[in-house]
Write a protein that holds these residues in place. Structure first.
Motif, PDB file in Angstrom:
ATOM      1  N   SER A 153       0.836  -1.208   0.000  1.00 36.20           N
ATOM      2  CA  SER A 153       0.000   0.000   0.000  1.00 36.20           C
ATOM      3  C   SER A 153       0.872   1.261   0.000  1.00 36.20           C
ATOM      4  O   SER A 153       0.533   2.266  -0.631  1.00 36.20           O
ATOM      5  CB  SER A 153      -0.995  -0.005   1.161  1.00 36.20           C
ATOM      6  N   ASP A 154       2.017   1.212   0.663  1.00 41.77           N
ATOM      7  CA  ASP A 154       2.911   2.380   0.661  1.00 41.77           C
ATOM      8  C   ASP A 154       3.528   2.584  -0.727  1.00 41.77           C
ATOM      9  O   ASP A 154       3.591   3.712  -1.230  1.00 41.77           O
ATOM     10  CB  ASP A 154       4.017   2.193   1.709  1.00 41.77           C
ATOM     11  N   ALA A 155       3.963   1.474  -1.340  1.00 37.57           N
ATOM     12  CA  ALA A 155       4.538   1.585  -2.692  1.00 37.57           C
ATOM     13  C   ALA A 155       3.474   2.113  -3.659  1.00 37.57           C
ATOM     14  O   ALA A 155       3.773   2.942  -4.536  1.00 37.57           O
ATOM     15  CB  ALA A 155       5.052   0.219  -3.149  1.00 37.57           C
ATOM     16  N   ALA A 156       2.233   1.650  -3.495  1.00 39.89           N
ATOM     17  CA  ALA A 156       1.147   2.091  -4.381  1.00 39.89           C
ATOM     18  C   ALA A 156       0.972   3.601  -4.295  1.00 39.89           C
ATOM     19  O   ALA A 156       0.842   4.298  -5.307  1.00 39.89           O
ATOM     20  CB  ALA A 156      -0.158   1.384  -3.986  1.00 39.89           C
ATOM     21  N   ASP A 157       1.017   4.104  -3.073  1.00 35.28           N
ATOM     22  CA  ASP A 157       0.821   5.541  -2.873  1.00 35.28           C
ATOM     23  C   ASP A 157       1.947   6.343  -3.546  1.00 35.28           C
ATOM     24  O   ASP A 157       1.709   7.349  -4.218  1.00 35.28           O
ATOM     25  CB  ASP A 157       0.770   5.800  -1.360  1.00 35.28           C
ATOM     26  N   ALA A 158       3.186   5.853  -3.378  1.00 37.59           N
ATOM     27  CA  ALA A 158       4.328   6.570  -3.975  1.00 37.59           C
ATOM     28  C   ALA A 158       4.256   6.528  -5.504  1.00 37.59           C
ATOM     29  O   ALA A 158       4.515   7.533  -6.187  1.00 37.59           O
ATOM     30  CB  ALA A 158       5.639   5.950  -3.488  1.00 37.59           C
ATOM     31  N   LEU A 159       3.891   5.372  -6.057  1.00 39.67           N
ATOM     32  CA  LEU A 159       3.807   5.239  -7.522  1.00 39.67           C
ATOM     33  C   LEU A 159       2.725   6.168  -8.074  1.00 39.67           C
ATOM     34  O   LEU A 159       2.887   6.783  -9.134  1.00 39.67           O
ATOM     35  CB  LEU A 159       3.486   3.792  -7.905  1.00 39.67           C
ATOM     36  N   ARG A 160       1.632   6.264  -7.348  1.00 37.85           N
ATOM     37  CA  ARG A 160       0.530   7.153  -7.769  1.00 37.85           C
ATOM     38  C   ARG A 160       1.031   8.601  -7.790  1.00 37.85           C
ATOM     39  O   ARG A 160       0.748   9.356  -8.722  1.00 37.85           O
ATOM     40  CB  ARG A 160      -0.619   6.984  -6.774  1.00 37.85           C
ATOM     41  N   ARG A 161       1.828   8.959  -6.777  1.00 42.04           N
ATOM     42  CA  ARG A 161       2.313  10.333  -6.732  1.00 42.04           C
ATOM     43  C   ARG A 161       3.334  10.614  -7.835  1.00 42.04           C
ATOM     44  O   ARG A 161       3.454  11.735  -8.301  1.00 42.04           O
ATOM     45  CB  ARG A 161       2.860  10.670  -5.332  1.00 42.04           C
ATOM     46  N   GLY A 163       2.909   9.523 -10.730  1.00 44.63           N
ATOM     47  CA  GLY A 163       2.061   9.774 -11.903  1.00 44.63           C
ATOM     48  C   GLY A 163       1.544   8.523 -12.584  1.00 44.63           C
ATOM     49  O   GLY A 163       0.783   8.611 -13.557  1.00 44.63           O
ATOM     50  N   PHE A 164       1.935   7.343 -12.113  1.00 41.47           N
ATOM     51  CA  PHE A 164       1.435   6.099 -12.712  1.00 41.47           C
ATOM     52  C   PHE A 164      -0.038   5.907 -12.359  1.00 41.47           C
ATOM     53  O   PHE A 164      -0.510   6.390 -11.318  1.00 41.47           O
ATOM     54  CB  PHE A 164       2.206   4.886 -12.157  1.00 41.47           C
ATOM     55  N   ARG A 165      -0.739   5.153 -13.215  1.00 40.14           N
ATOM     56  CA  ARG A 165      -2.025   4.600 -12.798  1.00 40.14           C
ATOM     57  C   ARG A 165      -1.684   3.383 -11.947  1.00 40.14           C
ATOM     58  O   ARG A 165      -0.783   2.621 -12.302  1.00 40.14           O
ATOM     59  CB  ARG A 165      -2.857   4.173 -14.003  1.00 40.14           C
ATOM     60  N   VAL A 166      -2.380   3.189 -10.847  1.00 38.95           N
ATOM     61  CA  VAL A 166      -2.009   2.085  -9.954  1.00 38.95           C
ATOM     62  C   VAL A 166      -3.223   1.223  -9.634  1.00 38.95           C
ATOM     63  O   VAL A 166      -4.304   1.733  -9.323  1.00 38.95           O
ATOM     64  CB  VAL A 166      -1.383   2.619  -8.637  1.00 38.95           C
ATOM     65  N   ALA A 167      -3.013  -0.090  -9.750  1.00 36.16           N
ATOM     66  CA  ALA A 167      -4.029  -1.064  -9.343  1.00 36.16           C
ATOM     67  C   ALA A 167      -3.399  -1.964  -8.285  1.00 36.16           C
ATOM     68  O   ALA A 167      -2.170  -2.081  -8.206  1.00 36.16           O
ATOM     69  CB  ALA A 167      -4.477  -1.895 -10.540  1.00 36.16           C
ATOM     70  N   GLY A 168      -4.235  -2.580  -7.460  1.00 36.20           N
ATOM     71  CA  GLY A 168      -3.693  -3.470  -6.423  1.00 36.20           C
ATOM     72  C   GLY A 168      -4.590  -4.676  -6.243  1.00 36.20           C
ATOM     73  O   GLY A 168      -5.792  -4.625  -6.543  1.00 36.20           O
ATOM     74  N   TRP A 169      -3.981  -5.761  -5.773  1.00 33.96           N
ATOM     75  CA  TRP A 169      -4.725  -7.006  -5.565  1.00 33.96           C
ATOM     76  C   TRP A 169      -4.358  -7.589  -4.212  1.00 33.96           C
ATOM     77  O   TRP A 169      -3.178  -7.656  -3.857  1.00 33.96           O
ATOM     78  CB  TRP A 169      -4.386  -7.998  -6.677  1.00 33.96           C
ATOM     79  N   ARG A 171      -5.975 -10.334  -0.706  1.00 32.59           N
ATOM     80  CA  ARG A 171      -6.827 -11.488  -0.401  1.00 32.59           C
ATOM     81  C   ARG A 171      -8.222 -10.993  -0.008  1.00 32.59           C
ATOM     82  O   ARG A 171      -9.234 -11.463  -0.505  1.00 32.59           O
ATOM     83  CB  ARG A 171      -6.194 -12.265   0.757  1.00 32.59           C
ATOM     84  N   SER A 172      -8.265 -10.009   0.914  1.00 31.14           N
ATOM     85  CA  SER A 172      -9.546  -9.429   1.314  1.00 31.14           C
ATOM     86  C   SER A 172      -9.646  -8.029   0.697  1.00 31.14           C
ATOM     87  O   SER A 172      -8.662  -7.485   0.214  1.00 31.14           O
ATOM     88  CB  SER A 172      -9.622  -9.354   2.840  1.00 31.14           C
ATOM     89  N   ALA A 173     -10.850  -7.463   0.747  1.00 31.50           N
ATOM     90  CA  ALA A 173     -11.065  -6.143   0.120  1.00 31.50           C
ATOM     91  C   ALA A 173     -10.268  -5.069   0.859  1.00 31.50           C
ATOM     92  O   ALA A 173     -10.249  -5.038   2.087  1.00 31.50           O
ATOM     93  CB  ALA A 173     -12.551  -5.824   0.151  1.00 31.50           C
ATOM     94  N   ARG A 174      -9.583  -4.222   0.126  1.00 31.27           N
ATOM     95  CA  ARG A 174      -8.773  -3.129   0.692  1.00 31.27           C
ATOM     96  C   ARG A 174      -9.169  -1.824   0.024  1.00 31.27           C
ATOM     97  O   ARG A 174      -9.616  -1.835  -1.126  1.00 31.27           O
ATOM     98  CB  ARG A 174      -7.291  -3.346   0.411  1.00 31.27           C
ATOM     99  N   ARG A 175      -8.920  -0.715   0.719  1.00 32.81           N
ATOM    100  CA  ARG A 175      -9.108   0.599   0.097  1.00 32.81           C
ATOM    101  C   ARG A 175      -7.821   1.383   0.237  1.00 32.81           C
ATOM    102  O   ARG A 175      -7.329   1.564   1.356  1.00 32.81           O
ATOM    103  CB  ARG A 175     -10.223   1.359   0.808  1.00 32.81           C
ATOM    104  N   VAL A 176      -7.261   1.787  -0.867  1.00 31.90           N
ATOM    105  CA  VAL A 176      -6.065   2.642  -0.836  1.00 31.90           C
ATOM    106  C   VAL A 176      -6.387   3.814  -1.744  1.00 31.90           C
ATOM    107  O   VAL A 176      -6.764   3.615  -2.909  1.00 31.90           O
ATOM    108  CB  VAL A 176      -4.799   1.896  -1.343  1.00 31.90           C
ATOM    109  N   GLU A 177      -6.247   5.021  -1.233  1.00 37.57           N
ATOM    110  CA  GLU A 177      -6.661   6.208  -1.986  1.00 37.57           C
ATOM    111  C   GLU A 177      -5.981   6.276  -3.347  1.00 37.57           C
ATOM    112  O   GLU A 177      -4.760   6.096  -3.456  1.00 37.57           O
ATOM    113  CB  GLU A 177      -6.311   7.455  -1.176  1.00 37.57           C
ATOM    114  N   GLY A 178      -6.756   6.485  -4.370  1.00 33.18           N
ATOM    115  CA  GLY A 178      -6.213   6.655  -5.711  1.00 33.18           C
ATOM    116  C   GLY A 178      -5.781   5.360  -6.369  1.00 33.18           C
ATOM    117  O   GLY A 178      -5.184   5.387  -7.451  1.00 33.18           O
ATOM    118  N   VAL A 179      -6.076   4.236  -5.751  1.00 32.85           N
ATOM    119  CA  VAL A 179      -5.643   2.940  -6.291  1.00 32.85           C
ATOM    120  C   VAL A 179      -6.882   2.105  -6.599  1.00 32.85           C
ATOM    121  O   VAL A 179      -7.796   2.013  -5.770  1.00 32.85           O
ATOM    122  CB  VAL A 179      -4.758   2.181  -5.260  1.00 32.85           C
TER     123      VAL A 179
END
Ligand code: NDP
Ligand code: OXD
Length: 321
Positions: A153-161, A163-169, A171-179
């Protein structure tokens, strides 16, 4: 003198896992508690209340009848979960900002390296070739992260900042802003279909072993600007099918890979990964656990535990991570 000793069982074999270095850090932060580096024939195993470990041999921990807590000195506990004689006491893993920041550096570095065509540009430099290919923006690339836990989730946030589009997968449902978040087996395919750069930060469990295989690579996006998709694995070597990776690089199913982890570590000298032109390889150092930070983390947890407080980051043994 605190009565319960802290035993150190550290078998990493690399610079960062020097047992002497860890021992001196633990001595500094543990006050008057006895810190013992094993093996130590003078130690009565009954004195050991806590163990701080990295890759202990199977069965080693079973020797301590009065053990209260095991502290794994890394984030991944797969080596411990494979020990059928592991004492049934809380198992605490590392989840701290220092380690997370290091992994995010690694992920951003490697995502940018592939996005900015660094393999091609370094080869051009070696060959004195002034021939830039056109460069697309980060916003045209989707980075898909398998594992949206502490690290993902931390890497996702940095990648989003960046400028990448970011998706994540996960086991259970998660919410990460902008992902764009996906979970479970049923949502794996739509997650893979939009992914140009696949980052794996999963734990190694019976469910995830060899998940990175040809069948999965074949579902990644082939229409993005990068062309053939890219894999970045910093989770564990057991997550990947290595013959599949090599065959997929050779037939174009994968364009390039960054691998920090391998099925056999240290990677044998005759492994084809060392010399493959589409492989960027690092020796399992994407995110070191820093002895200064982590000895303090363990010492604080012991203090809190002895004062009646809760341990943090306790592994769920049923899930295996
Ligand atoms: P976490 O436990 O915080 O996160 C794990 C993530 O993986 C969670 O999102 C979890 O889902 C997901 N996950 C687990 N099993 C499955 C599954 N079967 N299907 C889909 N998703 C799954 O771990 P960390 O982020 O702290 O660490 C991840 C791994 O990174 C470690 O286990 C270790 O192997 C590796 N690592 C490597 C390092 C290196 O230097 N190369 C350094 C540190 C760690 P859910 O959110 O639903 O629980
Ligand atoms: C970890 C690792 O799990 O270093 O922390 O691989």
């Amino acid at each position: 003198m605190n009565e319960g000793a802290l035993a150190l069982l550290i078998h990493g074999g690399t610079d960062n896992w020097s047992p002497e270095r860890w021992k001196s850090r633990f001595d500094e932060v543990c006050g008057d508690r006895r810190v013992v580096r094993l093996p130590d024939p003078a130690l009565d195993p009954a004195e050991v209340h806590y163990a701080a470990v990295w890759k202990p041999a199977p069965g080693e921990l079973a020797a301590f009848a009065n053990l209260r807590v095991i502290f794994n000195l890394g984030a991944g506990v797969d080596a411990l979960m494979a020990d059928s004689s592991l004492p049934d006491v809380p198992l605490v893993r590392v989840a701290v900002g220092d380690l997370t920041g290091r992994m995010t550096e690694y992920v951003v570095l490697h995502a940018l390296m592939h996005h900015r065509q660094e393999l091609y540009l370094r080869a051009s430099q070696r060959e004195r070739r002034w021939q830039p290919k056109s460069q697309w923006p980060a916003s045209a690339v989707t980075v898909g992260i398998m594992g949206l836990g502490t690290l993902g989730s931390d890497a996702a946030d940095a990648l989003r900042r960046v400028g990448f589009r970011v998706a994540g997968w996960s086991r259970s449902a998660r919410r990460v802003e902008g992902v764009e978040c996906f979970h479970g087996q049923a949502q794996l395919e739509p997650f893979l279909r939009r992914t140009d750069i696949l980052v794996c930060l999963l734990p190694l469990t019976p469910e995830t072993r060899q998940i990175l295989n040809r069948d999965l690579f074949a579902q990644l996006n082939r229409d993005g600007p990068i062309g053939a998709p890219v894999l970045i694995n910093a989770g564990r070597g057991g997550l990947q099918n290595e013959p599949d990776i090599l065959a997929c690089l050779d037939d174009g199913t994968l364009g390039a890979v960054s691998l920090d982890v391998f099925c056999n570590e240290p990677l044998p000298a005759d492994s084809p990964f060392w010399v493959h032109p589409k492989v960027v390889l690092t020796p399992h150092n994407a995110a070191d656990t820093d002895p200064d930070e982590i000895s303090k983390y363990v010492a604080h947890q012991i203090e809190r535990f002895e004062a009646g407080g809760e341990l943090e980051n306790v592994v769920d043994r049923k899930r295996g991570y």
